[in-house]
Design a protein around this motif. Structure first.
Motif, mmCIF file in Angstrom:
data_model
loop_
_atom_site.group_PDB
_atom_site.id
_atom_site.type_symbol
_atom_site.label_atom_id
_atom_site.label_comp_id
_atom_site.label_asym_id
_atom_site.label_seq_id
_atom_site.Cartn_x
_atom_site.Cartn_y
_atom_site.Cartn_z
ATOM 1 N N VAL A 176 35.260 22.178 29.967
ATOM 2 C CA VAL A 176 34.429 22.699 28.883
ATOM 3 C C VAL A 176 33.688 23.940 29.374
ATOM 4 N N GLU A 177 33.734 24.999 28.581
ATOM 5 C CA GLU A 177 33.013 26.221 28.906
ATOM 6 C C GLU A 177 31.946 26.488 27.853
ATOM 7 N N VAL A 178 30.928 27.255 28.258
ATOM 8 C CA VAL A 178 29.900 27.672 27.310
ATOM 9 C C VAL A 178 29.934 29.189 27.196
ATOM 10 N N ALA A 179 29.431 29.671 26.086
ATOM 11 C CA ALA A 179 29.309 31.105 25.851
ATOM 12 C C ALA A 179 27.857 31.421 25.519
ATOM 13 N N VAL A 180 27.330 32.467 26.142
ATOM 14 C CA VAL A 180 25.975 32.956 25.864
ATOM 15 C C VAL A 180 26.107 34.389 25.377
ATOM 16 N N ALA A 181 25.675 34.655 24.161
ATOM 17 C CA ALA A 181 25.764 35.994 23.581
ATOM 18 C C ALA A 181 24.363 36.577 23.434
ATOM 19 N N CYS A 182 24.166 37.803 23.926
ATOM 20 C CA CYS A 182 22.866 38.474 23.871
ATOM 21 C C CYS A 182 23.016 39.803 23.136
ATOM 22 N N ARG A 183 22.054 40.102 22.318
ATOM 23 C CA ARG A 183 22.077 41.367 21.580
ATOM 24 C C ARG A 183 21.651 42.502 22.511
ATOM 25 N N GLY A 184 22.453 43.546 22.534
ATOM 26 C CA GLY A 184 22.077 44.719 23.306
ATOM 27 C C GLY A 184 21.350 45.726 22.440
ATOM 28 N N ARG A 185 20.917 46.826 23.072
ATOM 29 C CA ARG A 185 20.303 47.922 22.336
ATOM 30 C C ARG A 185 21.408 48.902 21.948
ATOM 31 N N LEU A 186 21.765 48.914 20.675
ATOM 32 C CA LEU A 186 22.855 49.751 20.180
ATOM 33 C C LEU A 186 22.283 51.002 19.522
ATOM 34 N N VAL A 187 22.731 52.174 19.995
ATOM 35 C CA VAL A 187 22.180 53.434 19.502
ATOM 36 C C VAL A 187 23.324 54.352 19.092
ATOM 37 N N HIS A 188 23.190 54.987 17.949
ATOM 38 C CA HIS A 188 24.185 55.943 17.466
ATOM 39 C C HIS A 188 23.974 57.304 18.134
ATOM 40 N N ASP A 189 25.012 58.128 18.107
ATOM 41 C CA ASP A 189 24.937 59.552 18.454
ATOM 42 C C ASP A 189 24.613 59.835 19.917
ATOM 43 N N LEU A 190 24.755 58.860 20.805
ATOM 44 C CA LEU A 190 24.558 59.127 22.232
ATOM 45 C C LEU A 190 25.878 59.190 22.981
ATOM 46 N N CYS A 191 26.987 58.975 22.294
ATOM 47 C CA CYS A 191 28.297 58.964 22.936
ATOM 48 C C CYS A 191 29.074 60.220 22.562
ATOM 49 N N ALA A 192 29.918 60.685 23.501
ATOM 50 C CA ALA A 192 30.670 61.910 23.267
ATOM 51 C C ALA A 192 31.705 61.741 22.169
ATOM 52 N N GLN A 193 32.285 60.536 22.065
ATOM 53 C CA GLN A 193 33.307 60.294 21.064
ATOM 54 C C GLN A 193 32.669 59.757 19.782
ATOM 55 N N PRO A 194 33.220 60.125 18.638
ATOM 56 C CA PRO A 194 32.720 59.544 17.386
ATOM 57 C C PRO A 194 33.105 58.085 17.269
ATOM 58 N N ARG A 195 32.497 57.411 16.339
ATOM 59 C CA ARG A 195 32.760 56.000 16.044
ATOM 60 C C ARG A 195 32.522 55.097 17.250
ATOM 61 N N GLN A 196 31.544 55.493 18.068
ATOM 62 C CA GLN A 196 31.157 54.657 19.186
ATOM 63 C C GLN A 196 29.649 54.488 19.206
ATOM 64 N N LEU A 197 29.232 53.367 19.775
ATOM 65 C CA LEU A 197 27.812 53.048 19.899
ATOM 66 C C LEU A 197 27.448 52.991 21.373
ATOM 67 N N CYS A 198 26.248 53.453 21.675
ATOM 68 C CA CYS A 198 25.758 53.357 23.044
ATOM 69 C C CYS A 198 25.027 52.026 23.199
ATOM 70 N N MET A 199 25.536 51.175 24.110
ATOM 71 C CA MET A 199 24.868 49.903 24.380
ATOM 72 C C MET A 199 24.009 50.093 25.636
ATOM 73 N N LEU A 200 22.692 50.071 25.447
ATOM 74 C CA LEU A 200 21.756 50.390 26.515
ATOM 75 C C LEU A 200 21.322 49.169 27.328
ATOM 76 N N TYR A 201 21.542 48.001 26.813
ATOM 77 C CA TYR A 201 20.980 46.788 27.434
ATOM 78 C C TYR A 201 21.933 46.310 28.525
ATOM 79 N N GLN A 202 21.885 46.970 29.679
ATOM 80 C CA GLN A 202 22.715 46.553 30.793
ATOM 81 C C GLN A 202 22.182 47.149 32.086
ATOM 82 N N GLN A 203 22.753 46.710 33.209
ATOM 83 C CA GLN A 203 22.374 47.306 34.474
ATOM 84 C C GLN A 203 23.013 48.671 34.609
ATOM 85 N N GLN A 204 22.548 49.383 35.592
ATOM 86 C CA GLN A 204 22.808 50.799 35.776
ATOM 87 C C GLN A 204 24.171 51.278 35.291
#
Length: 370
Positions: free
Chosen positions: A202-230
């Motif tokens: 049996v496995e468990v899954a833990v899902a956490c909401r990150g900080r998703l920000v528009h317009d910080l990525c070079a490619q369109p249709r992408q979101l910048c997820m800020l909630y992570q290590q370096q």
């Protein structure tokens, strides 16, 4: 620290929907990054994530669930969302732990649907010779203040052979009480089912909401997820999406050479609630044929079963007999008149209950992350 504080303020506003007008460092927006922080991120392969300190992830179609950070593994090792930290860019690796949040989702896989019950059997019933023999100083096994009782019981498991449990003189032998013959009932025998060796853990899954920000990525249709290590996620974390249901396909893999990754790797189906009421009915034995047990017990005055005192048929309720006055008691023997203990059949060992998962989520992740 002025730059760090400014960046954190900007992140909180971005996370709440206060998006910079031009987005990214040096964009000139009202809540742009502090000028003295380095925001340009270059990957190991030389590609750029634009102005996103984190990872640029595909934006889902409108109305579909947003990407999250998901960990899967053994329950004893499951982390919390507090284990995710963010390293401030442009500093000497200063670590800031974002405000504590409960997990957006915590679920588990279903245990194996194989549920084996034990095999039930029964011991054979049997007839047993009387185990309780007592001499009374009164006739007809009467009771009174002047009565004395002298136990004269044969050993446990007596097979009827001559035994001498003791000696009873004539002054103590007015009558002889012989206990009943007995029917030893069937007893359940439980043979546990083998534990399957290939049952999935049996496995468990833990899902956490990150900080998703528009317009910080070079490619369109992408979101910048800020909630992570370096520049990487801690071991076990993935960029994923949760899709409600247990029969939901993930996205198709990206075409070879496509710059647009997809959430195509299916980690599995996880359930917020798992109700496992499976059990087995207990093993029992049911008599299908009544038995009869009747013995002939002989008592002797000497200790070698040669000088007969009394011989009598003993039914299943026992009996009392008066020997001749002045007799002594020194030994016993017995034989079977009727030895038909009956027959029984096993019952039980049947599956009951059910395994049911509720509030299912299918977790689909970016391909190749580990």
């Amino acid at each position: 620290m002025r730059g760090v504080q400014g960046l954190l303020s900007g992140l909180l506003l971005l996370g709440a929907g206060g998006l910079a007008a031009a987005g990214g460092c040096g964009g000139g927006g009202e809540h742009g990054c502090a000028e003295d922080l380095v925001c340009e991120i270059v990957n190991d392969d030389g590609t750029s994530n634009g102005h996103c300190w984190g990872r640029c992830v595909p934006e889902p179609p409108e109305g579909l669930p947003a990407p999250e950070l998901v960990w899967t593994g053994a329950e004893l090792l499951a982390p919390s969302c507090d284990d995710l930290v963010w390293v401030v860019p442009g500093t000497a690796g200063e670590v800031v732990q974002l405000a504590s949040e409960p997990a957006a989702f915590r679920g588990r896989t279903l245990p194996s649907d194989a549920h084996a019950c034990p095999a039930c059997a029964c011991t054979s019933p049997s007839c047993a010779l009387p185990s309780d023999v007592t001499a009374s100083s009164l006739y007809m096994c009467g009771e009174g203040s002047e009565e004395t009782r002298t136990p004269f019981a044969p050993p446990a498991g007596w097979d009827g052979a001559c035994v001498s449990p003791g000696w009873v003189g004539s002054e103590q032998l007015g009558s002889l009480a012989i206990g009943p013959t007995r029917k030893q009932p069937c007893a359940p025998v439980v043979e546990e089912a083998p534990v399957p060796r290939d049952a999935p853990a049996v496995e468990v899954a833990v899902a956490c909401r990150g900080r998703l920000v528009h317009d910080l990525c070079a490619q369109p249709r992408q979101l910048c997820m800020l909630y992570q290590q370096q520049d990487h996620l801690p071991d076990g974390w993935r960029h994923c999406r949760r899709l409600p249901g247990d029969d939901v396909p993930c996205e198709a893999p990206a075409a070879p050479g496509s710059p647009w990754p997809t959430y195509s790797e299916k980690l599995g189906v996880f359930y917020a609630e798992v109700n496992d009421t499976r059990d087995c009915t207990p093993c029992t034995c049911k008599a299908v044929e009544e038995g009869r047990c009747e013995a002939f017990v002989s008592a002797y005055e000497d200790r070698a079963c040669s000088d007969t005192l009394v011989g009598i048929s003993v039914p299943e309720v026992g009996i009392c007999v008066d020997p001749a006055p002045g007799s002594t008691l020194g030994s016993l023997s017995a034989t079977w008149l009727v030895n038909e203990p009956g027959r029984c059949t096993p019952e039980g060992g049947v599956n009951v209950g059910e395994l049911k998962g509720e509030k299912a989520e299918t977790i689909c992740c970016l391909l190749g992350e580990r």
